[in-house]
Write a protein that holds these residues in place. Sequence first.
Motif, PDB file in Angstrom:
ATOM      1  N   GLN A 160      -2.465 -19.208  24.320  1.00 12.72           N
ATOM      2  CA  GLN A 160      -1.714 -18.587  23.089  1.00 12.72           C
ATOM      3  C   GLN A 160      -2.609 -17.322  22.774  1.00 12.72           C
ATOM      4  O   GLN A 160      -3.832 -17.340  22.323  1.00 12.72           O
ATOM      5  CB  GLN A 160      -1.588 -19.580  22.186  1.00 12.72           C
ATOM      6  CG  GLN A 160      -0.575 -19.179  21.089  1.00 12.72           C
ATOM      7  CD  GLN A 160      -0.345 -20.020  20.209  1.00 12.72           C
ATOM      8  OE1 GLN A 160      -1.218 -20.966  19.436  1.00 12.72           O
ATOM      9  NE2 GLN A 160       0.827 -20.127  19.509  1.00 12.72           N
ATOM     10  N   TYR A 185      -2.189 -24.265  28.387  1.00 11.12           N
ATOM     11  CA  TYR A 185      -1.422 -23.115  27.868  1.00 11.12           C
ATOM     12  C   TYR A 185      -2.537 -22.228  27.317  1.00 11.12           C
ATOM     13  O   TYR A 185      -3.414 -22.598  26.899  1.00 11.12           O
ATOM     14  CB  TYR A 185      -0.378 -23.441  27.016  1.00 11.12           C
ATOM     15  CG  TYR A 185       0.811 -24.234  27.287  1.00 11.12           C
ATOM     16  CD1 TYR A 185       0.694 -25.642  27.350  1.00 11.12           C
ATOM     17  CD2 TYR A 185       2.087 -23.444  27.580  1.00 11.12           C
ATOM     18  CE1 TYR A 185       2.202 -26.102  27.815  1.00 11.12           C
ATOM     19  CE2 TYR A 185       3.274 -24.088  28.080  1.00 11.12           C
ATOM     20  CZ  TYR A 185       3.293 -25.594  27.981  1.00 11.12           C
ATOM     21  OH  TYR A 185       4.448 -26.135  28.489  1.00 11.12           O
ATOM     22  N   GLY A 194       1.274 -12.516  19.564  1.00  6.98           N
ATOM     23  CA  GLY A 194       2.472 -11.807  19.986  1.00  6.98           C
ATOM     24  C   GLY A 194       3.031 -12.239  21.475  1.00  6.98           C
ATOM     25  O   GLY A 194       3.991 -11.766  21.854  1.00  6.98           O
ATOM     26  N   MET A 195       2.381 -12.964  22.042  1.00 10.79           N
ATOM     27  CA  MET A 195       2.638 -13.687  23.591  1.00 10.79           C
ATOM     28  C   MET A 195       3.275 -15.024  23.532  1.00 10.79           C
ATOM     29  O   MET A 195       3.476 -15.548  24.514  1.00 10.79           O
ATOM     30  CB  MET A 195       1.495 -13.349  24.462  1.00 10.79           C
ATOM     31  CG  MET A 195       0.966 -12.046  24.486  1.00 10.79           C
ATOM     32  SD  MET A 195       2.283 -10.887  25.381  1.00 10.79           S
ATOM     33  CE  MET A 195       2.091 -11.529  27.006  1.00 10.79           C
ATOM     34  N   GLY A 196       2.985 -15.758  22.557  1.00 15.85           N
ATOM     35  CA  GLY A 196       3.308 -17.082  22.602  1.00 15.85           C
ATOM     36  C   GLY A 196       2.626 -18.055  23.320  1.00 15.85           C
ATOM     37  O   GLY A 196       1.460 -17.472  23.843  1.00 15.85           O
ATOM     38  N   LEU A 197       2.937 -19.124  23.878  1.00 18.47           N
ATOM     39  CA  LEU A 197       2.322 -20.151  24.608  1.00 18.47           C
ATOM     40  C   LEU A 197       2.637 -19.841  26.092  1.00 18.47           C
ATOM     41  O   LEU A 197       3.947 -19.724  26.434  1.00 18.47           O
ATOM     42  CB  LEU A 197       2.677 -21.608  24.124  1.00 18.47           C
ATOM     43  CG  LEU A 197       2.047 -22.132  23.110  1.00 18.47           C
ATOM     44  CD1 LEU A 197       2.708 -23.363  22.588  1.00 18.47           C
ATOM     45  CD2 LEU A 197       0.465 -22.533  23.291  1.00 18.47           C
ATOM     46  N   GLY A 218       9.033 -20.087  23.510  1.00 21.96           N
ATOM     47  CA  GLY A 218       9.339 -18.914  23.248  1.00 21.96           C
ATOM     48  C   GLY A 218       7.967 -18.319  22.170  1.00 21.96           C
ATOM     49  O   GLY A 218       7.017 -18.871  22.070  1.00 21.96           O
ATOM     50  N   THR A 219       8.169 -17.227  21.738  1.00 22.61           N
ATOM     51  CA  THR A 219       6.839 -16.801  20.965  1.00 22.61           C
ATOM     52  C   THR A 219       7.003 -17.194  19.638  1.00 22.61           C
ATOM     53  O   THR A 219       5.618 -16.898  18.989  1.00 22.61           O
ATOM     54  CB  THR A 219       7.180 -14.899  21.027  1.00 22.61           C
ATOM     55  OG1 THR A 219       8.255 -14.766  20.382  1.00 22.61           O
ATOM     56  CG2 THR A 219       6.706 -14.349  22.402  1.00 22.61           C
TER      57      THR A 219
END
Lengths: 113, 112
Positions: free
Chosen positions: B37, B35, B40-43, A104-105
Amino acid sequence: SQKIEQNSEALNIQEGKTATLTCNYTNYSPAYLQWYRQDPGRGPVFLLLIRENEKEKRKERLKVTFDTTLKQSLFHITASQPADSATYLCALETGGGYQKVTFGTGTKLQVIP
Amino acid sequence: NAGVTQTPKFRVLKTGQSMTLLCAQDMNHEYMYWYRQDPGMGLRLIHYSVGEGTTAKGEVPDGYNVSRLKKQNFLLGLESAAPSQTSVYFCASTLAGTGELFFGEGSRLTVL
């Protein structure tokens, strides 16, 4: 497509109170769900994992619940402290065999002294 | 115990240049992940590997290639960097079947 939503971008609470963070997901039935903590400029650190057949899990001041019917997990920090201030991420296993993990964010928690 | 080590930690590239990020883990983990990062977009999962010699695409694989020639190393390559690839990149690894991911400290990449 799979979607993981964490209830808010930021949460401010008073020291000593219980912080509750929410993670909702759609279009998937994960075998497990995890929570991570991330401090600024650092990599995420694992906190707890809860499996689909478990309703609740605890570790010291942390508690996680997992409701597979609601497709929701709640993450609680009791007796919160300023040192608990961080971003908390929930993550789901979204591939067969524990392979693919989607995040999730995150929710940024600020504990105010 | 080093855990998961990423190199380099910082890099600035010009558009069109290529580079490779290296992830090394000393925990004998089978699974490894890359990943990115962004605010606002997360991983977001780029690629992952479930064993030496195997790789698979994640959510955002375009513009990246990976290789897992040795169990302990997972390389992420950018053949022709674009400004949209400016991000913080995290590598993670886990023991098969346990779920818990161990992350590196991140590699901050800026593409001008």
